[in-house]
Design a protein around this motif. Structure first.
Motif, PDB file in Angstrom:
ATOM      1  N   CYS A  50       0.655  -1.010  -0.040  1.00 34.50           N
ATOM      2  CA  CYS A  50       0.071  -0.155  -0.176  1.00 34.50           C
ATOM      3  C   CYS A  50       0.862   1.110   0.011  1.00 34.50           C
ATOM      4  O   CYS A  50       2.153   1.121   0.304  1.00 34.50           O
ATOM      5  CB  CYS A  50      -0.830  -0.014   1.205  1.00 34.50           C
ATOM      6  N   ALA A  51       0.343   2.406  -0.250  1.00 34.55           N
ATOM      7  CA  ALA A  51       1.287   3.714  -0.258  1.00 34.55           C
ATOM      8  C   ALA A  51       0.118   4.729  -0.048  1.00 34.55           C
ATOM      9  O   ALA A  51      -0.956   4.985   0.035  1.00 34.55           O
ATOM     10  CB  ALA A  51       1.273   4.042  -2.014  1.00 34.55           C
ATOM     11  N   ALA A  52       0.755   5.440   0.873  1.00 36.60           N
ATOM     12  CA  ALA A  52      -0.055   6.978   1.343  1.00 36.60           C
ATOM     13  C   ALA A  52       0.641   8.134   1.223  1.00 36.60           C
ATOM     14  O   ALA A  52       1.942   8.278   0.991  1.00 36.60           O
ATOM     15  CB  ALA A  52      -0.072   6.572   2.947  1.00 36.60           C
ATOM     16  N   ALA A  53      -0.073   9.312   1.118  1.00 36.22           N
ATOM     17  CA  ALA A  53       0.266  10.576   0.802  1.00 36.22           C
ATOM     18  C   ALA A  53       1.600  11.015   1.903  1.00 36.22           C
ATOM     19  O   ALA A  53       2.381  11.822   1.406  1.00 36.22           O
ATOM     20  CB  ALA A  53      -0.879  11.586   0.743  1.00 36.22           C
ATOM     21  N   ILE A  54       1.381  10.663   2.901  1.00 38.06           N
ATOM     22  CA  ILE A  54       2.248  11.154   4.122  1.00 38.06           C
ATOM     23  C   ILE A  54       2.354  10.104   5.061  1.00 38.06           C
ATOM     24  O   ILE A  54       1.641   8.891   4.879  1.00 38.06           O
ATOM     25  CB  ILE A  54       1.892  12.550   4.809  1.00 38.06           C
ATOM     26  N   ASP A  55       3.249  10.074   5.988  1.00 40.45           N
ATOM     27  CA  ASP A  55       3.611   8.922   6.808  1.00 40.45           C
ATOM     28  C   ASP A  55       2.273   8.722   7.573  1.00 40.45           C
ATOM     29  O   ASP A  55       1.486   9.748   8.101  1.00 40.45           O
ATOM     30  CB  ASP A  55       4.571   9.797   8.037  1.00 40.45           C
ATOM     31  N   THR A  56       1.967   7.553   7.824  1.00 42.98           N
ATOM     32  CA  THR A  56       0.750   7.055   8.213  1.00 42.98           C
ATOM     33  C   THR A  56       0.782   6.513   9.716  1.00 42.98           C
ATOM     34  O   THR A  56      -0.189   6.079  10.305  1.00 42.98           O
ATOM     35  CB  THR A  56       0.485   5.830   7.244  1.00 42.98           C
ATOM     36  N   ASN A  57       1.711   6.751  10.435  1.00 43.25           N
ATOM     37  CA  ASN A  57       2.335   6.366  11.678  1.00 43.25           C
ATOM     38  C   ASN A  57       1.776   4.858  11.783  1.00 43.25           C
ATOM     39  O   ASN A  57       1.109   4.343  12.540  1.00 43.25           O
ATOM     40  CB  ASN A  57       1.183   6.784  12.806  1.00 43.25           C
ATOM     41  N   SER A  58       2.494   4.184  10.825  1.00 41.78           N
ATOM     42  CA  SER A  58       2.246   2.756  10.609  1.00 41.78           C
ATOM     43  C   SER A  58       2.329   1.666  11.504  1.00 41.78           C
ATOM     44  O   SER A  58       1.573   0.628  11.589  1.00 41.78           O
ATOM     45  CB  SER A  58       2.954   2.364   9.162  1.00 41.78           C
ATOM     46  N   GLU A  59       3.354   2.035  12.408  1.00 40.19           N
ATOM     47  CA  GLU A  59       3.096   0.995  13.535  1.00 40.19           C
ATOM     48  C   GLU A  59       2.044   1.005  14.622  1.00 40.19           C
ATOM     49  O   GLU A  59       1.627   0.076  15.141  1.00 40.19           O
ATOM     50  CB  GLU A  59       4.509   1.478  14.434  1.00 40.19           C
ATOM     51  N   GLN A  60       1.222   1.953  14.332  1.00 38.15           N
ATOM     52  CA  GLN A  60      -0.230   2.108  14.956  1.00 38.15           C
ATOM     53  C   GLN A  60      -1.410   1.377  14.107  1.00 38.15           C
ATOM     54  O   GLN A  60      -2.292   1.139  14.624  1.00 38.15           O
ATOM     55  CB  GLN A  60      -0.643   3.543  15.363  1.00 38.15           C
ATOM     56  N   ARG A  61      -0.931   1.106  12.923  1.00 40.85           N
ATOM     57  CA  ARG A  61      -1.756   0.250  11.958  1.00 40.85           C
ATOM     58  C   ARG A  61      -1.605  -1.283  11.868  1.00 40.85           C
ATOM     59  O   ARG A  61      -2.316  -2.058  11.224  1.00 40.85           O
ATOM     60  CB  ARG A  61      -1.683   1.164  10.445  1.00 40.85           C
ATOM     61  N   VAL A  62      -0.405  -1.621  12.278  1.00 41.20           N
ATOM     62  CA  VAL A  62      -0.239  -3.063  12.152  1.00 41.20           C
ATOM     63  C   VAL A  62      -1.088  -3.824  13.091  1.00 41.20           C
ATOM     64  O   VAL A  62      -0.736  -3.708  14.383  1.00 41.20           O
ATOM     65  CB  VAL A  62       1.406  -3.389  12.275  1.00 41.20           C
ATOM     66  N   SER A 178      -2.066  -0.954  -7.498  1.00 40.58           N
ATOM     67  CA  SER A 178      -2.465  -0.414  -8.679  1.00 40.58           C
ATOM     68  C   SER A 178      -2.818   0.879  -8.747  1.00 40.58           C
ATOM     69  O   SER A 178      -3.069   1.328 -10.196  1.00 40.58           O
ATOM     70  CB  SER A 178      -3.551  -1.593  -9.174  1.00 40.58           C
ATOM     71  N   GLN A 179      -3.165   1.641  -7.821  1.00 38.66           N
ATOM     72  CA  GLN A 179      -3.421   3.098  -7.936  1.00 38.66           C
ATOM     73  C   GLN A 179      -2.407   3.980  -7.784  1.00 38.66           C
ATOM     74  O   GLN A 179      -2.388   5.024  -7.311  1.00 38.66           O
ATOM     75  CB  GLN A 179      -4.733   3.233  -6.871  1.00 38.66           C
ATOM     76  N   ARG A 180      -1.217   3.742  -8.392  1.00 34.73           N
ATOM     77  CA  ARG A 180      -0.002   4.282  -7.949  1.00 34.73           C
ATOM     78  C   ARG A 180      -0.212   5.887  -8.573  1.00 34.73           C
ATOM     79  O   ARG A 180       0.410   6.714  -7.884  1.00 34.73           O
ATOM     80  CB  ARG A 180       1.230   3.879  -8.726  1.00 34.73           C
TER      81      ARG A 180
END
Length: 282
Positions: A50-62, A178-180
């Protein structure tokens, strides 16, 4: 051996976060400092989750912040039955593509969730840790055909209206590989918005984020990353001499393994700034 060099899992046990650099986007890095590895994006993109416009705080999403609350790992990221592989959706969740645990109420509002869903995803209620919140167990796609039309983010303007200046880091949706093109355009327009109006006060880091699943069934990510490695990067004004010494030693070790890559310097934006970037120039 080069194929044994691991990928750094910086956002969870099976999660690695990178940033995409293109001529159309500003050079923004995560807490600029140290040094970085530069890869050929075309070679790695087929393995993106996946990809996001800015940092997603991904450790809080895992798996809904499984690192902080161990029981959530078993609830939302259980091992598959013996002899069976992980599902693709499970890999997405383990790569940090699901909802941020601190923004589940916003996700419920966006999805027009019923009261049962809201209760099972409430941060202060017991059902969240028991694995009953659907938003922790599925990716938070921006645009998916399974969503009600009003829940989908179909164009950059909708993303800006929904997230800009409104806790975007935690609340934002993520884009499918696929939505790059849409991911890049949303990122570009958000950066233009912040350059014109000022960086959103509630965003400590605003590099874009491209996430990978690391583990069994990751498509050979570590081996592909080594093939895709094109250089070691230092950052002007940030990289210390100690870090540059470490970068040079890494270069020597890689060369001994058969991978000879250059070390080069890059000028990047300073913290909370977009002063260097000219959106209409490449």
């Amino acid at each position: 051996r080069l194929e044994d060099v691991p990928v750094d899992t910086d956002c969870g046990p099976h999660c690695a976060a990178f940033s995409l650099f293109t001529p159309h986007l500003p050079a923004v890095v995560f807490y600029a400092g140290g040094y970085a590895l530069a890869y050929d994006a075309a070679m790695l993109w087929p393995l993106v989750r996946c990809a996001a416009a800015i940092d997603t705080n991904s450790e809080q999403r895992v798996c809904c912040d499984a690192a902080s609350v161990g029981e959530r790992w078993q609830a939302y990221c259980p091992a598959p039955p013996a002899g069976q592989p992980l599902t693709e959706s499970a890999k997405d969740v383990m790569a940090g593509c699901s909802s941020n645990v601190h923004a589940l109420d916003n996700r419920a509002n966006e999805m027009h969730a019923d009261q049962i869903t809201r209760d099972t995803c409430a941060f202060w209620k017991p059902w969240l840790n028991r694995g009953e919140c659907r938003f922790c167990a599925e990716p938070q796609w921006c645009d998916d055909e399974s969503y009600a039309d009003s829940s989908r983010v179909k164009e950059p303007g909708e993303w800006l209206r929904r997230y800009a200046g409104k806790g975007a880091q935690q609340r934002q949706c993520v884009w499918k590989p696929s939505q790059r093109a849409m991911f890049e355009e949303v990122t570009r327009q958000y950066m233009m918005h912040m350059k014109a109006h000022g960086v959103d006060f509630d965003i400590p880091c605003f590099e874009n984020e491209v996430s990978f699943y690391v583990g069994d069934g990751d498509g050979g990510l570590a081996e592909t990353a080594m093939r895709a490695l094109v250089g070691i990067v230092g950052f002007r004004g940030y990289t210390s001499w100690d870090s540059m010494g470490q970068a040079k030693e890494l270069g020597r070790q890689l060369k001994r393994l058969g991978k000879d890559v250059p070390i080069f310097w890059l000028s990047t934006e300073r913290s909370q700034s977009l002063s260097l970037w000219e959106p209409h120039e490449e």
